[in-house]
Design an enzyme around this catalytic site. Structure first.
Site, PDB file in Angstrom:
ATOM      1  N   ASP A  26      39.917  35.698  37.874  1.00  0.00           N
ATOM      2  CA  ASP A  26      40.556  34.935  36.959  1.00  0.00           C
ATOM      3  C   ASP A  26      40.043  34.806  35.572  1.00  0.00           C
ATOM      4  O   ASP A  26      40.361  33.813  34.932  1.00  0.00           O
ATOM      5  CB  ASP A  26      41.407  33.570  37.632  1.00  0.00           C
ATOM      6  CG  ASP A  26      42.073  33.804  38.668  1.00  0.00           C
ATOM      7  OD1 ASP A  26      42.781  34.816  38.840  1.00  0.00           O
ATOM      8  OD2 ASP A  26      42.018  32.975  39.549  1.00  0.00           O
ATOM      9  N   LYS A  34      40.678  39.341  33.337  1.00  0.00           N
ATOM     10  CA  LYS A  34      40.391  41.121  33.266  1.00  0.00           C
ATOM     11  C   LYS A  34      41.544  41.762  32.984  1.00  0.00           C
ATOM     12  O   LYS A  34      41.295  42.737  32.240  1.00  0.00           O
ATOM     13  CB  LYS A  34      40.141  41.378  34.841  1.00  0.00           C
ATOM     14  CG  LYS A  34      38.677  40.604  35.383  1.00  0.00           C
ATOM     15  CD  LYS A  34      38.454  41.019  36.704  1.00  0.00           C
ATOM     16  CE  LYS A  34      39.457  40.312  37.762  1.00  0.00           C
ATOM     17  NZ  LYS A  34      39.470  38.744  37.795  1.00  0.00           N
ATOM     18  N   GLY A  94      45.587  38.829  40.799  1.00  0.00           N
ATOM     19  CA  GLY A  94      46.845  38.452  39.936  1.00  0.00           C
ATOM     20  C   GLY A  94      46.425  38.590  38.472  1.00  0.00           C
ATOM     21  O   GLY A  94      45.531  37.594  38.105  1.00  0.00           O
ATOM     22  N   HIS A  95      46.922  39.626  37.711  1.00  0.00           N
ATOM     23  CA  HIS A  95      46.384  39.815  36.517  1.00  0.00           C
ATOM     24  C   HIS A  95      47.375  39.629  35.403  1.00  0.00           C
ATOM     25  O   HIS A  95      48.488  40.329  35.528  1.00  0.00           O
ATOM     26  CB  HIS A  95      45.733  41.334  36.369  1.00  0.00           C
ATOM     27  CG  HIS A  95      44.611  41.522  37.243  1.00  0.00           C
ATOM     28  ND1 HIS A  95      44.034  42.661  37.459  1.00  0.00           N
ATOM     29  CD2 HIS A  95      43.864  40.428  38.121  1.00  0.00           C
ATOM     30  CE1 HIS A  95      42.998  42.659  38.322  1.00  0.00           C
ATOM     31  NE2 HIS A  95      42.889  41.398  38.708  1.00  0.00           N
ATOM     32  N   GLN A 111      39.109  40.298  41.370  1.00  0.00           N
ATOM     33  CA  GLN A 111      38.235  39.202  41.881  1.00  0.00           C
ATOM     34  C   GLN A 111      37.129  39.057  40.970  1.00  0.00           C
ATOM     35  O   GLN A 111      37.280  39.401  39.964  1.00  0.00           O
ATOM     36  CB  GLN A 111      38.008  39.366  43.371  1.00  0.00           C
ATOM     37  CG  GLN A 111      39.294  39.011  44.644  1.00  0.00           C
ATOM     38  CD  GLN A 111      40.107  40.395  44.539  1.00  0.00           C
ATOM     39  OE1 GLN A 111      39.790  41.454  44.732  1.00  0.00           O
ATOM     40  NE2 GLN A 111      41.315  40.381  44.364  1.00  0.00           N
TER      41      GLN A 111
HETATM   42  P1  GDP Z   1      42.530  38.124  35.835  1.00  0.00           P
HETATM   43  O1  GDP Z   1      42.742  37.875  37.197  1.00  0.00           O
HETATM   44  O2  GDP Z   1      41.084  38.149  35.545  1.00  0.00           O
HETATM   45  O3  GDP Z   1      43.124  39.216  35.027  1.00  0.00           O
HETATM   46  O4  GDP Z   1      43.045  36.848  35.020  1.00  0.00           O
HETATM   47  P2  GDP Z   1      44.572  35.881  35.368  1.00  0.00           P
HETATM   48  O5  GDP Z   1      45.361  36.750  34.582  1.00  0.00           O
HETATM   49  O6  GDP Z   1      44.556  35.519  36.562  1.00  0.00           O
HETATM   50  O7  GDP Z   1      43.937  34.548  34.578  1.00  0.00           O
HETATM   51  C1  GDP Z   1      43.694  34.672  33.137  1.00  0.00           C
HETATM   52  C2  GDP Z   1      44.469  34.043  32.371  1.00  0.00           C
HETATM   53  O8  GDP Z   1      44.293  33.633  31.219  1.00  0.00           O
HETATM   54  C3  GDP Z   1      46.079  34.470  32.080  1.00  0.00           C
HETATM   55  O9  GDP Z   1      46.973  33.793  32.088  1.00  0.00           O
HETATM   56  C4  GDP Z   1      45.793  35.170  30.711  1.00  0.00           C
HETATM   57  O10 GDP Z   1      46.884  35.403  30.075  1.00  0.00           O
HETATM   58  C5  GDP Z   1      44.957  34.009  29.965  1.00  0.00           C
HETATM   59  N1  GDP Z   1      43.920  34.407  28.840  1.00  0.00           N
HETATM   60  C6  GDP Z   1      43.457  35.887  28.920  1.00  0.00           C
HETATM   61  N2  GDP Z   1      42.539  35.678  27.993  1.00  0.00           N
HETATM   62  C7  GDP Z   1      42.785  34.413  27.174  1.00  0.00           C
HETATM   63  C8  GDP Z   1      41.980  33.859  25.984  1.00  0.00           C
HETATM   64  O11 GDP Z   1      41.145  34.395  25.360  1.00  0.00           O
HETATM   65  N3  GDP Z   1      42.687  32.650  25.813  1.00  0.00           N
HETATM   66  C9  GDP Z   1      43.682  32.026  26.385  1.00  0.00           C
HETATM   67  N4  GDP Z   1      44.194  30.818  25.983  1.00  0.00           N
HETATM   68  N5  GDP Z   1      44.158  32.650  27.577  1.00  0.00           N
HETATM   69  C10 GDP Z   1      43.689  33.764  27.784  1.00  0.00           C
HETATM   70  P1  IMO Z   2      42.097  38.231  40.360  1.00  0.00           P
HETATM   71  O1  IMO Z   2      41.896  39.702  40.516  1.00  0.00           O
HETATM   72  C1  IMO Z   2      40.610  34.200  42.161  1.00  0.00           C
HETATM   73  C2  IMO Z   2      40.155  34.303  46.509  1.00  0.00           C
HETATM   74  C3  IMO Z   2      41.032  33.425  47.243  1.00  0.00           C
HETATM   75  C4  IMO Z   2      40.091  32.974  48.382  1.00  0.00           C
HETATM   76  C5  IMO Z   2      39.109  34.220  48.575  1.00  0.00           C
HETATM   77  C6  IMO Z   2      39.797  35.109  49.934  1.00  0.00           C
HETATM   78  O2  IMO Z   2      43.202  37.558  39.889  1.00  0.00           O
HETATM   79  O3  IMO Z   2      40.977  37.603  39.716  1.00  0.00           O
HETATM   80  P2  IMO Z   2      41.393  36.909  49.850  1.00  0.00           P
HETATM   81  O4  IMO Z   2      43.115  36.553  50.091  1.00  0.00           O
HETATM   82  O5  IMO Z   2      40.830  37.838  49.152  1.00  0.00           O
HETATM   83  O6  IMO Z   2      40.900  37.331  51.399  1.00  0.00           O
HETATM   84  O7  IMO Z   2      41.009  35.503  49.884  1.00  0.00           O
HETATM   85  O8  IMO Z   2      39.079  35.177  47.409  1.00  0.00           O
HETATM   86  N1  IMO Z   2      40.795  35.171  45.544  1.00  0.00           N
HETATM   87  C7  IMO Z   2      40.860  35.013  44.214  1.00  0.00           C
HETATM   88  N2  IMO Z   2      40.572  34.050  43.515  1.00  0.00           N
HETATM   89  N3  IMO Z   2      41.233  35.590  41.656  1.00  0.00           N
HETATM   90  C8  IMO Z   2      41.618  36.376  42.623  1.00  0.00           C
HETATM   91  O9  IMO Z   2      41.914  37.516  41.897  1.00  0.00           O
HETATM   92  C9  IMO Z   2      41.332  36.183  43.940  1.00  0.00           C
HETATM   93  N4  IMO Z   2      41.510  37.167  45.023  1.00  0.00           N
HETATM   94  C10 IMO Z   2      41.192  36.338  46.030  1.00  0.00           C
HETATM   95  O10 IMO Z   2      41.643  32.288  46.649  1.00  0.00           O
HETATM   96  O11 IMO Z   2      39.174  31.789  48.172  1.00  0.00           O
HETATM   97 MG    MG Z   3      43.923  36.452  38.472  1.00  0.00          MG
END
Ligand code: GDP
Ligand code: IMO
Ligand code: MG
Length: 427
Positions: free
Chosen positions: A13, A16, A40-41, A223
């Site tokens: 999170d 990415k 979850g991206h 991840q």
């Molecule tokens: P990922 O799993 O690595 O793709 O990240 P997620 O989407 O799960 O979580 C990142 C969150 O941060 C999302 O809600 C993005 O829209 C948000 N985000 C990404 N870059 C920035 C940033 O530079 N500033 C802010 N405020 N939000 C950001």
């Molecule tokens: P993105 O790509 C954050 C965590 C789960 C749990 C552990 C194992 O959005 O960064 P799993 O279902 O993979 O067997 O769970 O990994 N986890 C994540 N945490 N971002 C993710 O993906 C994750 N995918 C799995 O919360 O602790």
């Molecule tokens: Mg994510």
């Protein structure tokens, strides 16, 4: 020209999705190489927000071919519904390529994931419940079902039967669940076959040719480094290799072909699920980071645990991934703190350590040693260049760079595509 890996440098999170999408316009192929719909991206384009789980974030860039590599575990029902969801919003997904060697997540994998977690009780991992671990376990146990099996009913039936033989004993005798019928699974899987057939391709061949022809190929990790099954905080990890080496095995492209490895690094730290997290904040600062940063899981809706930046982890990510660059995200979230603690080392049972402890027990005992950097109060979301940032924000970035061991080549100052300061080009 380059083959790049873009991966999470912390516990996932990090942003990415946004980073991949940002590069998507100049990239020919974006490849997922591990994980599945546990990811979850979030990608924000103009006023549109997309939540992607299984599909590479490059799917939103029209010129880019999205690829699901052999190292990914694919829940076919999720894949098809994600595709139709995007189609309804006008996104063309017809270019998607799916490796025939990718393993499938079936309903018995999600069932086993959930009952195993329940059985573990307070020792649970806090998985996403998407069947990821059980699907990878079957792959390693050589009883997995692959995408290509969907196109041979007799083989598919034999393989599902073999997988369920053992699993049904466990489900019935250990977990007191009803046995799952082979025909039910085979019928469901066959129901996806025709819709998926057109996407299936020899992705390793296509990607190697693309790299050889000088196309730009971006490998997008799910991840993060600390969730890696080998290099993460085992057993509180996911069941695949998000680290850079995973891109090679999960896409069938050799390490000599990778030019650049970019670590996505949040300006603070978050984690979802159980496991050690030295800089975790259980106070008002943690709550503030969660609220301002919108730190709620895209896949499970769980609140993310929040804490200060941890330079030990960043250095570790540089080492195990061979990072060439960092993309520092969410700097804007830190606006408003008078001083910002940054973890520069740990104290483990009275001793100062500067590297990630090798032993799990030591890491569980690690207490952060903080340095305090001066904060800033100016709004930075409209900053377009490094010099637009307030001096203290510049100093924060520079200090993190020195501590982390690789140049910070881009900075996120907001969720939108254009809310990014590019310092060095990635291409
Ligand atoms: P990922 O799993 O690595 O793709 O990240 P997620 O989407 O799960 O979580 C990142 C969150 O941060 C999302 O809600 C993005 O829209 C948000 N985000 C990404 N870059 C920035 C940033 O530079 N500033 C802010 N405020 N939000 C950001
Ligand atoms: P993105 O790509 C954050 C965590 C789960 C749990 C552990 C194992 O959005 O960064 P799993 O279902 O993979 O067997 O769970 O990994 N986890 C994540 N945490 N971002 C993710 O993906 C994750 N995918 C799995 O919360 O602790
Ligand atoms: Mg994510």
């Amino acid at each position: 020209m380059p083959a790049l890996v873009l991966l999470g440098a912390q516990w996932g999170d990090e942003g990415k999705g946004k980073a991949t999408d940002l590069l998507g316009g100049s990239v020919d192929y974006v490849v997922r190489y591990q994980g599945g719909n546990n990811a979850g991206h979030t990608v924000v384009v103009g006023d549109q927000k997309y939540a992607l789980h299984l599909l590479p974030s490059g799917i939103l860039s029209p010129g880019c071919t999205p690829v699901i590599g052999n190292g990914v575990v694919v829940d076919p029902s999720v894949l098809l519904s994600e595709l139709s969801g995007l189609n309804e919003r006008g996104v063309d997904t017809s270019k998607l390529l799916l490796s025939g060697n990718a393993h499938l997540i079936t309903p018995y994998h999600t069932e086993v994931d959930k009952v195993t977690e329940r059985f573990l009780g307070k020792r649970k991992i806090g998985t996403t419940g998407r069947g990821i671990g059980p699907a990878y376990a079957d792959k390693i146990n050589r009883v997995g079902i692959r995408v290509q099996d969907l196109f041979d009913e007799s083989i598919l039936t034999q393989k599902v039967e073999a997988a369920l033989d053992f699993k049904n004993q466990v489900l019935a005798k250990l977990y007191n669940r009803r046995a799952i019928r082979t025909e039910q699974i085979v019928d469901e899987l066959l129901g996806y076959a025709e819709e998926l057939r057109g996407y299936v391709a020899d992705t390793t061949l296509i990607l190697n040719n693309a790299v050889d022809e000088g196309k730009v190929v971006l490998f997008e990790g799910g991840q993060g480094t600390l969730l890696d099954v080998d290099h993460g905080t085992y057993p509180f990890v996911t069941s695949s290799n998000p680290t850079a080496g995973g891109a090679c095995t999960g896409a069938g492209v050799g390490p000599t072909k990778i030019n650049r490895v970019i670590g996505i690094l949040k300006a603070y730290t978050t984690r979802v699920g159980a496991g050690p997290f030295p800089t975790e904040l259980l106070d008002a600062d943690g709550e503030a980071l969660r609220t301002i940063g919108g730190e709620r899981g895209v896949t499970t809706g769980r609140d993310r645990r929040c804490g200060w930046f941890d330079a030990v982890i960043a250095r570790y990510a540089t080492r195990v991934n061979g990072l060439t660059d960092f993309f520092l995200t969410k700097l804007d979230v830190l606006t408003g703190w008078e001083r910002i603690p940054v973890c520069v080392g740990y104290e483990v049972d009275g001793e100062r350590v500067d590297e990630l402890p090798q032993s799990q027990s030591d890491f569980h005992h690690a207490k952060p040693v903080y340095e305090y950097l001066p904060g800033w109060s100016e709004d930075i979301t409209r900053a377009k260049s490094f010099s637009d940032l307030p001096k203290n924000a510049q100093n924060y970035v520079k200090s993190l760079e020195e501590m982390s061991g690789a140049p910070i080549s881009a900075i996120g100052v907001g969720p939108g595509r254009d809310e990014t300061i590019q310092i060095n080009s990635f291409l």
